[in-house]
Design an enzyme around this catalytic site. Sequence first.
Site, short mmCIF file in Angstrom:
data_model
loop_
_atom_site.label_atom_id
_atom_site.label_comp_id
_atom_site.label_asym_id
_atom_site.label_seq_id
_atom_site.Cartn_x
_atom_site.Cartn_y
_atom_site.Cartn_z
N GLU A 325 18.05 1.27 11.15
CA GLU A 325 19.49 1.25 10.87
C GLU A 325 19.92 -0.04 10.19
OE1 GLU A 325 19.51 -1.27 14.49
OE2 GLU A 325 18.28 0.34 13.68
N LYS A 374 2.51 1.90 6.62
CA LYS A 374 1.65 1.49 5.51
C LYS A 374 0.80 0.25 5.82
CE LYS A 374 5.10 3.16 2.16
NZ LYS A 374 6.25 3.32 3.05
N SER A 413 2.23 8.44 -2.37
CA SER A 413 0.94 8.24 -1.75
C SER A 413 0.38 6.86 -2.14
CB SER A 413 -0.03 9.37 -2.15
OG SER A 413 -1.20 9.31 -1.38
N LYS A 416 -5.14 3.79 -1.18
CA LYS A 416 -5.94 3.67 0.05
C LYS A 416 -6.33 5.04 0.62
CE LYS A 416 -4.14 -0.88 1.23
NZ LYS A 416 -3.54 -1.09 -0.10
N LYS A 428 -2.81 9.22 4.97
CA LYS A 428 -2.12 9.52 3.71
C LYS A 428 -2.90 10.55 2.90
CE LYS A 428 1.19 7.91 2.23
NZ LYS A 428 2.58 8.39 2.34
N GLU A 549 -10.05 -3.21 5.95
CA GLU A 549 -9.90 -3.69 4.58
C GLU A 549 -11.17 -3.45 3.76
OE1 GLU A 549 -6.66 -7.23 4.16
OE2 GLU A 549 -8.67 -7.82 4.78
#
Length: 639
Positions: A325, A374, A413, A416, A428, A549
Amino acid sequence: MKNGFYQNSKKYMNRFTRGIFLFIGDTLSLLFSAIIIYSILSSLSIAEKPFPIAHTTIIVGSVLIALMFFKMYMVNWRYTSLNDLGRLVLGITVGGGISLGLAHYFIGMGSYEATFTALVLTNGVITVGGFRISKRMYYGIIKSQKGKNKHAIIFGGENEGEQILRDILTNDHWNISVHGIFDDRVTPGLLLHGVRILGGKKAMIEYIKNNPVDQLIVAFPQYPKKDLKVIIDKVKEIRPEMDIKVLPSFHSLTDNPVGVEHIREVSIEDILGRKPVNIDLQTIKASITDKTVLITGAGGSIGGELVRQCANLKPDKLIALDIDETELFYIENEFKKTDANVIPCVASVTDKQKIDKILGHYKPSIIFHAAAYKHVPMMESFPEEAVKVNIGGTRLLASLACKHEVNKFIMVSTDKAVNPANVMGATKRVAEEVCMAYNGTCTTKFISVRFGNVLGSRGSVVPIFIDQIKNGGPITVTDPEMMRYFMTIPEAVLLVMQAGSMGSGGEVFVLDMGEPVKILDMAKDLIRLHGLIPYRDIQIKITGLRPGEKLFEELLNSEEGVTETEHEEIYKAVCSSKLSSSVLESRINQLFTLLEDDEDSESLRSLLKILVPTYTYNESKKEPILKRAKKPDESLLIG
């Protein structure tokens, strides 16, 4: 209410008094012109002639009425333009023609009166025009040079450079004085608003070496970013403390002219090495204008920029949806003083009842689905949340888009999702599969757009590096060989909009991300942009890869290829869903069964591996404290 009434009254009073002032000034200028012409004609005439009061009255009255007709009393005195002067000449000409007719009919017109009238009108163009541009000349020539102690130069001498220079000369709040303009496209020696063109980029570097330059303004948006990086590196090598400002090469979907307000501090985006993307504005306009558009994740970097760019294209309604919000408050506040119909909605994309109600009420034509978790390391710690939002939220929104007959559903998208090495990327990739599975089951056209890292987005590496520099360092880089594709937020968003307007349904579009950038090189560039020297003023520390990673990100799976589209920077991935919609639905349901049973993260990862065969991760070798990870029942997943 009273305050608003007072402000409106004050505004109209200011407009009225300004018009009266200009009216009086024009009257005096015309009378002054008549006195000058009478004096000249009297000195040349043998017989003494009385001052033609009646003719002068008709001339002045006719010209003033004509100037009113051409709205010359509604202009801003300080910013009188060439267009205003053109209307001024037209008004004096029309008024002069009227005065000749009136004088001939009511008074009579001899040769002396005709000559007097013609000369007064001709001289009136000079006196009235001089009065109208006097304030602009004062600010542009006299006041603009007072108290300006910063020695500045401009790189770029064509349209944008001219407009920036003009703004600087007419706005005295900039404490700078422009001493030279440099541009290889313009002949040296020419003057631009009184400032000399001194040569091209080589001459500029020599000038900076030999002169105490405080500020460089780059007003050359088309200049290749790789070449701009070379120039900035040289300038920073000569004068590390020099202030460099740029007119960005990429701007929003607006036709507003270039102005001083567009100039900003040089940033990493300006030297990233990408050429500006080309946008088919008409195609995007046709897909947005007068439509109802819903944007999920509107409080985030991508979602917020989608709101801004869509607002420029005048949709009928623009629904900004987000669970945060606070960010929605900022978005709403940003558009309060505009005519954009931005409607904030606080809701989660996992809340079926709330999303159903919103879609049923507003009936959007287009949904841009940017809501997602993300952050890679964070989702490694909380994979269940990535599954709930990235997969569950997308599936829920897709099913309701079909129910409410949304025309297009465009999902944002990520690179990754290709050969994912982390939960975020795997979820994703499943979301892409959801969009492909739903396409063709209803009238809604489902499209996914895949791109790499976005500069300046929340959680991205650039803001982290900048904070580390401000704190005196060190900058932390996980691996000296790590490379990433980067794009600016406006570039990414406009290409998403472009791809969405092109898509016919079922596509996974891949954006041309340019050349990958070494994170270590980016860290060094950021240090230099802050006027510091890497390893001397700011140290760089190598910390090692974090969970999930990879050294390199990819935009396509190894088994995929691309086909070109009509847009040179958007490709279509050749990837067909390996799963039928029923099998995909079954596997996603089992994922959520694991969540309901409170299974550990290894169970989720194992099932994600079955859903996305290219997903790789390091399986835990430790025995869970509460229970062992259950291997998913693959017999239920074959189809």
